[in-house]
Design a protein around this motif. Structure first.
Motif, PDB file in Angstrom:
ATOM      1  N   LEU A 274      50.428  24.161  87.394  1.00  0.00           N
ATOM      2  CA  LEU A 274      51.683  24.587  88.003  1.00  0.00           C
ATOM      3  C   LEU A 274      52.746  25.072  87.019  1.00  0.00           C
ATOM      4  CD1 LEU A 274      52.346  22.225  91.061  1.00  0.00           C
ATOM      5  CD2 LEU A 274      51.635  24.619  91.041  1.00  0.00           C
ATOM      6  N   PRO A 275      52.960  24.401  85.862  1.00  0.00           N
ATOM      7  CA  PRO A 275      53.995  24.903  84.955  1.00  0.00           C
ATOM      8  C   PRO A 275      53.733  26.324  84.437  1.00  0.00           C
ATOM      9  CG  PRO A 275      53.376  22.650  84.395  1.00  0.00           C
ATOM     10  CD  PRO A 275      52.377  23.146  85.386  1.00  0.00           C
ATOM     11  N   PHE A 276      52.494  26.785  84.549  1.00  0.00           N
ATOM     12  CA  PHE A 276      52.136  28.111  84.044  1.00  0.00           C
ATOM     13  C   PHE A 276      52.009  29.155  85.160  1.00  0.00           C
ATOM     14  CE2 PHE A 276      50.324  24.791  81.327  1.00  0.00           C
ATOM     15  CZ  PHE A 276      50.963  25.087  80.134  1.00  0.00           C
TER      16      PHE A 276
ATOM     17  N   ASN B 279      50.966  31.280 107.457  1.00  0.00           N
ATOM     18  CA  ASN B 279      51.864  30.268 106.903  1.00  0.00           C
ATOM     19  C   ASN B 279      52.066  30.598 105.430  1.00  0.00           C
ATOM     20  OD1 ASN B 279      53.344  27.925 106.495  1.00  0.00           O
ATOM     21  ND2 ASN B 279      51.538  26.610 106.320  1.00  0.00           N
ATOM     22  N   GLY B 280      53.320  30.840 105.021  1.00  0.00           N
ATOM     23  CA  GLY B 280      53.570  31.283 103.651  1.00  0.00           C
ATOM     24  C   GLY B 280      54.684  30.517 102.972  1.00  0.00           C
ATOM     25  N   PHE B 281      54.669  30.555 101.627  1.00  0.00           N
ATOM     26  CA  PHE B 281      55.651  29.826 100.820  1.00  0.00           C
ATOM     27  C   PHE B 281      56.174  30.684  99.670  1.00  0.00           C
ATOM     28  CE2 PHE B 281      52.402  26.247 101.566  1.00  0.00           C
ATOM     29  CZ  PHE B 281      53.008  25.818 102.741  1.00  0.00           C
ATOM     30  N   HIS B 282      57.436  30.483  99.312  1.00  0.00           N
ATOM     31  CA  HIS B 282      57.899  30.817  97.972  1.00  0.00           C
ATOM     32  C   HIS B 282      57.456  29.618  97.139  1.00  0.00           C
ATOM     33  CE1 HIS B 282      61.442  32.115  95.158  1.00  0.00           C
ATOM     34  NE2 HIS B 282      60.253  32.428  94.673  1.00  0.00           N
ATOM     35  N   GLU B 283      56.456  29.806  96.300  1.00  0.00           N
ATOM     36  CA  GLU B 283      55.667  28.705  95.777  1.00  0.00           C
ATOM     37  C   GLU B 283      56.421  27.787  94.807  1.00  0.00           C
ATOM     38  OE1 GLU B 283      52.822  28.000  96.966  1.00  0.00           O
ATOM     39  OE2 GLU B 283      52.273  29.860  97.993  1.00  0.00           O
ATOM     40  N   LEU B 284      56.247  26.488  95.037  1.00  0.00           N
ATOM     41  CA  LEU B 284      56.763  25.478  94.117  1.00  0.00           C
ATOM     42  C   LEU B 284      55.925  25.498  92.840  1.00  0.00           C
ATOM     43  CD1 LEU B 284      58.647  22.979  93.677  1.00  0.00           C
ATOM     44  CD2 LEU B 284      56.768  21.599  94.585  1.00  0.00           C
ATOM     45  N   THR B 285      56.582  25.514  91.685  1.00  0.00           N
ATOM     46  CA  THR B 285      55.865  25.483  90.399  1.00  0.00           C
ATOM     47  C   THR B 285      56.292  24.302  89.540  1.00  0.00           C
ATOM     48  OG1 THR B 285      57.508  27.008  89.454  1.00  0.00           O
ATOM     49  CG2 THR B 285      55.494  27.981  90.362  1.00  0.00           C
ATOM     50  N   ASP B 286      57.014  23.357  90.117  1.00  0.00           N
ATOM     51  CA  ASP B 286      57.468  22.148  89.428  1.00  0.00           C
ATOM     52  C   ASP B 286      56.420  21.061  89.636  1.00  0.00           C
ATOM     53  OD1 ASP B 286      58.648  19.661  88.778  1.00  0.00           O
ATOM     54  OD2 ASP B 286      60.653  20.400  89.218  1.00  0.00           O
ATOM     55  N   ALA B 287      55.656  20.760  88.596  1.00  0.00           N
ATOM     56  CA  ALA B 287      54.548  19.806  88.722  1.00  0.00           C
ATOM     57  C   ALA B 287      55.039  18.397  89.046  1.00  0.00           C
ATOM     58  CB  ALA B 287      53.716  19.798  87.444  1.00  0.00           C
ATOM     59  N   ASP B 288      56.153  17.980  88.474  1.00  0.00           N
ATOM     60  CA  ASP B 288      56.675  16.635  88.742  1.00  0.00           C
ATOM     61  C   ASP B 288      57.080  16.499  90.210  1.00  0.00           C
ATOM     62  OD1 ASP B 288      56.319  15.881  86.095  1.00  0.00           O
ATOM     63  OD2 ASP B 288      58.363  16.431  85.505  1.00  0.00           O
ATOM     64  N   GLU B 289      57.747  17.515  90.740  1.00  0.00           N
ATOM     65  CA  GLU B 289      58.139  17.492  92.152  1.00  0.00           C
ATOM     66  C   GLU B 289      56.908  17.520  93.051  1.00  0.00           C
ATOM     67  OE1 GLU B 289      59.999  17.616  95.839  1.00  0.00           O
ATOM     68  OE2 GLU B 289      60.713  16.908  93.882  1.00  0.00           O
ATOM     69  N   GLN B 290      55.904  18.318  92.679  1.00  0.00           N
ATOM     70  CA  GLN B 290      54.696  18.380  93.493  1.00  0.00           C
ATOM     71  C   GLN B 290      53.962  17.047  93.491  1.00  0.00           C
ATOM     72  OE1 GLN B 290      53.559  21.313  95.471  1.00  0.00           O
ATOM     73  NE2 GLN B 290      52.847  19.375  96.304  1.00  0.00           N
TER      74      GLN B 290
ATOM     75  N   ALA C 129      56.060  21.155 102.268  1.00  0.00           N
ATOM     76  CA  ALA C 129      54.673  21.250 101.788  1.00  0.00           C
ATOM     77  C   ALA C 129      54.652  21.683 100.320  1.00  0.00           C
ATOM     78  CB  ALA C 129      53.854  22.174 102.679  1.00  0.00           C
ATOM     79  N   LEU C 130      54.185  22.905 100.011  1.00  0.00           N
ATOM     80  CA  LEU C 130      54.121  23.378  98.628  1.00  0.00           C
ATOM     81  C   LEU C 130      55.145  24.481  98.360  1.00  0.00           C
ATOM     82  CD1 LEU C 130      51.032  22.395  99.450  1.00  0.00           C
ATOM     83  CD2 LEU C 130      50.578  23.177  97.141  1.00  0.00           C
ATOM     84  N   ALA C 131      56.227  24.488  99.135  1.00  0.00           N
ATOM     85  CA  ALA C 131      57.262  25.512  98.992  1.00  0.00           C
ATOM     86  C   ALA C 131      58.463  24.991  98.207  1.00  0.00           C
ATOM     87  CB  ALA C 131      57.728  25.971 100.372  1.00  0.00           C
ATOM     88  N   LYS C 132      59.199  25.924  97.626  1.00  0.00           N
ATOM     89  CA  LYS C 132      60.452  25.572  96.971  1.00  0.00           C
ATOM     90  C   LYS C 132      61.482  25.165  98.018  1.00  0.00           C
ATOM     91  CE  LYS C 132      60.007  28.558  92.894  1.00  0.00           C
ATOM     92  NZ  LYS C 132      60.607  29.648  92.095  1.00  0.00           N
ATOM     93  N   ILE C 133      62.390  24.263  97.630  1.00  0.00           N
ATOM     94  CA  ILE C 133      63.499  23.875  98.495  1.00  0.00           C
ATOM     95  C   ILE C 133      64.776  24.477  97.933  1.00  0.00           C
ATOM     96  CG2 ILE C 133      64.921  21.944  99.299  1.00  0.00           C
ATOM     97  CD1 ILE C 133      62.383  20.262  99.434  1.00  0.00           C
ATOM     98  N   ARG C 134      65.526  25.147  98.803  1.00  0.00           N
ATOM     99  CA  ARG C 134      66.791  25.740  98.400  1.00  0.00           C
ATOM    100  C   ARG C 134      67.926  24.767  98.746  1.00  0.00           C
ATOM    101  NH1 ARG C 134      66.339  29.966 101.144  1.00  0.00           N
ATOM    102  NH2 ARG C 134      67.965  29.784 102.729  1.00  0.00           N
ATOM    103  N   ASP C 135      68.655  24.350  97.748  1.00  0.00           N
ATOM    104  CA  ASP C 135      69.724  23.375  97.944  1.00  0.00           C
ATOM    105  C   ASP C 135      70.954  24.052  98.532  1.00  0.00           C
ATOM    106  OD1 ASP C 135      68.333  21.126  97.052  1.00  0.00           O
ATOM    107  OD2 ASP C 135      68.743  21.614  94.958  1.00  0.00           O
ATOM    108  N   GLU C 136      71.315  23.639  99.729  1.00  0.00           N
ATOM    109  CA  GLU C 136      72.517  24.094 100.400  1.00  0.00           C
ATOM    110  C   GLU C 136      73.146  22.874 101.062  1.00  0.00           C
ATOM    111  OE1 GLU C 136      71.093  27.087 103.094  1.00  0.00           O
ATOM    112  OE2 GLU C 136      70.893  28.610 101.524  1.00  0.00           O
ATOM    113  N   ASP C 137      74.193  23.078 101.876  1.00  0.00           N
ATOM    114  CA  ASP C 137      74.760  21.944 102.606  1.00  0.00           C
ATOM    115  C   ASP C 137      73.675  21.252 103.420  1.00  0.00           C
ATOM    116  OD1 ASP C 137      77.227  22.499 101.566  1.00  0.00           O
ATOM    117  OD2 ASP C 137      77.903  23.667 103.288  1.00  0.00           O
ATOM    118  N   LEU C 138      72.799  22.069 104.006  1.00  0.00           N
ATOM    119  CA  LEU C 138      71.619  21.560 104.700  1.00  0.00           C
ATOM    120  C   LEU C 138      70.408  22.204 104.017  1.00  0.00           C
ATOM    121  CD1 LEU C 138      72.898  21.924 108.374  1.00  0.00           C
ATOM    122  CD2 LEU C 138      72.594  19.786 107.109  1.00  0.00           C
ATOM    123  N   PRO C 139      69.756  21.511 103.069  1.00  0.00           N
ATOM    124  CA  PRO C 139      68.650  22.107 102.301  1.00  0.00           C
ATOM    125  C   PRO C 139      67.533  22.610 103.215  1.00  0.00           C
ATOM    126  CG  PRO C 139      69.328  20.012 101.350  1.00  0.00           C
ATOM    127  CD  PRO C 139      70.010  20.116 102.680  1.00  0.00           C
TER     128      PRO C 139
END
Length: 324
Positions: free
Chosen positions: A286-288, A246-257, A220-230
């Protein structure tokens, strides 16, 4: 022939008094923490692209375009974060088309807050503190459980959600005899079906259960942590089998969003749902937005736990589908 009109509220007076007291307790919780109470508009120029949430549409002028009732104050609150508000919260009316049931009402109250400098682990601890404070005099709670999405699946149904293929998930559902009518061939949808029908009913009672690190396809609007299984840095809170937050470590990358919004619009199209305008104001903000974590908590559902209600109607002053 319809019966006589009934003026009486759906919730009893004592419940409405409890509701008012809980709102005071929430303010008392956040004020000393320096979390600012804010208000954002209920009306917005864009709805949500999420294929599983439908916005209500309205208008304010015959010369203007469509306008939408917010399904969450998230987008506007992130614009405040981008403008330098610092940590913020609000108790807001939100609206979702077609949602009606034991735990659902088309208009409901959401407590949403954002903590600057927090990740999802820190926010889970704060959610736990708040919920325990609000339920202290009403429900005896066991120590909270903090399980990853993968751990809770393995403990309850002995299935690995991060490694299972779509075919394996479908085979498991077929073994359970679950109704799958209308379900798309989308792995996230099958994961959610198994979660609601097989995992949630097996969660321990009278225990806050935090489930975190969701499959990346449910970010959804959460950050993805890259691991062997993201995994997505997202969490949900359940108490007595009911999803509460329902909570997120918020995504702030506008292009990814933007990519995620576009992918959701394609899903909506495949499901025969109307296309929704993307919120360009959010993408510009988002970038700000500072590094932060945010959560939405269903206030009506929490009050259901406080009074032991079986239906959401019991905690609302009035419901929309009153008999005529």
């Amino acid at each position: 022939m319809s019966g006589p009109a009934n003026y009486r509220p759906s919730a009893g007076l004592v419940t409405l008094q409890i509701r008012a007291r809980i709102r005071k307790q929430i303010r008392a919780f956040f004020d000393p923490r320096g979390v600012l109470e804010v208000e954002t508009p209920v009306l917005a120029q864009a709805g949500v692209t999420d294929p599983h949430i439908d916005s209500m549409k309205s208008c304010w002028s015959k010369h203007a375009g469509d306008i939408y009732l917010q399904t969450s104050p998230e987008y506007a609150m992130k614009r405040l974060l981008a403008a330098g508000s610092g940590s913020i919260y609000q108790m807001s009316k939100v609206f979702r088309y077609g949602e009606r049931g034991r735990h659902h009402h088309p208009e409901f109250t959401m407590l949403e807050w954002y903590r600057v400098g927090f990740d999802h682990h820190q926010l889970m601890l704060e959610v736990d503190s708040l919920v325990r404070k609000l339920l202290l005099d009403h429900l005896t709670l066991n120590p909270s459980c903090f399980w990853t999405y993968r751990e809770v699946w393995k403990q309850t149904i002995d299935l690995d959600p991060l490694k299972s293929t779509l075919a394996q998930l479908q085979a498991f559902v077929e073994e359970q005899g679950i109704d799958i009518s209308g379900l798309e061939d989308d792995i996230a949808g099958w994961q959610q079906l198994i979660m609601t029908h097989c995992v949630e009913p097996r969660l321990p009672q009278d225990t806050p259960v935090f489930i975190y690190d969701f499959p990346a396809c449910q970010a959804a609007l959460a950050k993805i942590r890259d691991e062997d299984l993201p995994v997505a840095e997202r969490f949900e809170l359940y108490i007595n089998g009911m999803e509460l937050a329902n909570g997120f470590h918020e995504l702030t990358d506008a292009d990814e969003q933007r990519k995620r919004f576009q992918a959701e619009l394609l899903k909506r199209k495949a499901m025969g749902k109307p296309e929704m305008p993307v919120d360009e104001h959010l993408l510009a903000a988002l970038p700000f937005v500072p590094d932060c974590a945010g959560v939405a908590l269903g206030l009506d559902r929490l009050i259901m736990l406080v009074i032991g209600a079986q239906r959401i109607d019991e905690v609302l002053s009035f419901v929309v589908d009153e008999p005529r």
